[in-house]
Write a protein that holds these residues in place. Sequence first.
Motif, PDB file in Angstrom:
ATOM      1  N   GLY A  95       0.787  -1.226   0.000  1.00 25.50           N
ATOM      2  CA  GLY A  95       0.000   0.000   0.000  1.00 25.50           C
ATOM      3  C   GLY A  95       0.816   1.271   0.000  1.00 25.50           C
ATOM      4  N   ASP A  96       2.109   1.171   0.290  1.00 23.74           N
ATOM      5  CA  ASP A  96       3.017   2.308   0.177  1.00 23.74           C
ATOM      6  C   ASP A  96       4.422   1.766  -0.050  1.00 23.74           C
ATOM      7  OD1 ASP A  96       4.147   1.619   2.701  1.00 23.74           O
ATOM      8  OD2 ASP A  96       2.641   2.823   3.722  1.00 23.74           O
ATOM      9  N   ALA A  97       5.394   2.666  -0.142  1.00 24.81           N
ATOM     10  CA  ALA A  97       6.740   2.245  -0.529  1.00 24.81           C
ATOM     11  C   ALA A  97       7.539   1.632   0.619  1.00 24.81           C
ATOM     12  CB  ALA A  97       7.506   3.435  -1.118  1.00 24.81           C
ATOM     13  N   ASN A  98       6.947   1.537   1.790  1.00 25.25           N
ATOM     14  CA  ASN A  98       7.616   0.938   2.936  1.00 25.25           C
ATOM     15  C   ASN A  98       8.084  -0.489   2.628  1.00 25.25           C
ATOM     16  OD1 ASN A  98       8.189   0.565   5.895  1.00 25.25           O
ATOM     17  ND2 ASN A  98       6.531  -0.926   5.692  1.00 25.25           N
ATOM     18  N   PHE A  99       9.289  -0.826   3.098  1.00 27.25           N
ATOM     19  CA  PHE A  99       9.778  -2.197   2.974  1.00 27.25           C
ATOM     20  C   PHE A  99       9.183  -3.018   4.121  1.00 27.25           C
ATOM     21  CE2 PHE A  99      12.598  -0.261   0.051  1.00 27.25           C
ATOM     22  CZ  PHE A  99      13.124  -1.271  -0.746  1.00 27.25           C
TER      23      PHE A  99
END
Length: 328
Positions: free
Chosen positions: A94-98
């Motif tokens: 849902g976002d660029a977080n790893f």
Amino acid sequence: MKLFLIASLAILVLASPSCQREDIYKACHNDFEIGPNICDKFNFLSSEEAVKKGCVTPINGTTFYDLSDLPQVYDIEPNTVTIASLITNVFEDGDANFAYASCIDIQDMRGFTSGYAGFTTGTGDSESLIESFTSASPNNRLASFLSNIHEISQLPHCDRRSRGDTSKLGGYCEAWKQEACDENSGFSQLQKDWVFKNYMIPSARYAAQSGIHSPLGQAIFYDVIIQHGYQYVEPDINIVRILTLTGPRESEETEQSFLKRFLTTRRELQCCYRDDVWPASATRSEDLLSLVENFEYNKNLDVPIKLNNFGRTVTGHEDFNKDIKRCL
């Protein structure tokens, strides 16, 4: 795989059937409307039908296809690795977080889906990763689950329902999160290293086989191999099946044209698959098709890159070293 989408689906359970269908099938309308004209070619088999028909027998002792006939790729441009990873992170979480510490059973018959690449207990990649981790750190929190994961791996490759069973893996997700959030364990770095070797490089080799060498093309193949895999376990939905149905790149065909055909086949497969998980994920193919439409502008993965269905923009400045959503 598709952790963000599962969160959305949980909300949709409370919605009316008409609203639920509209949201789940958001990217499956117009040319991608589900029907015989786009779906018959896939001939999906249930887990039970696949077992009855007979499973593919691997020739290399693993759940992964033999890549010896593919072109060699020894390295990938650092910017391509970075931006491709971030794009797929958005699609997965849902976002660029790893999402190193994520772990959930999303009911797709793959067992627990964990980590930023969606390692699953039912398809062999979680097993391989944990084996590597245990070789380096024998007393890690996940080592005790290996015997039960080995049992899963001994099941017929096409028996997805049995391979997706997590009943003997109680406590697995908590152990995964603890290792991923432990800054001294090295588990998050191992995930990155393992994915580069076992998914990023193989995806570039599949791309090269089709004459695809642009950073955008490599990013697309990476996203496909992360979601669909290249395992014998799922021969009806993996990257090999998508390439087979797409057909080879023609002698005078542009890279842009081939990528559009490739993603169109993938999006049709996602829409036609007979559950509520895969059709919801067709939004990622829709976003990638949008990038391909403006190929000259996007081919080098210059940032910022907008992913409209997810409301996110990849900038290249994201944190690569920590799961900032789960490891507080």
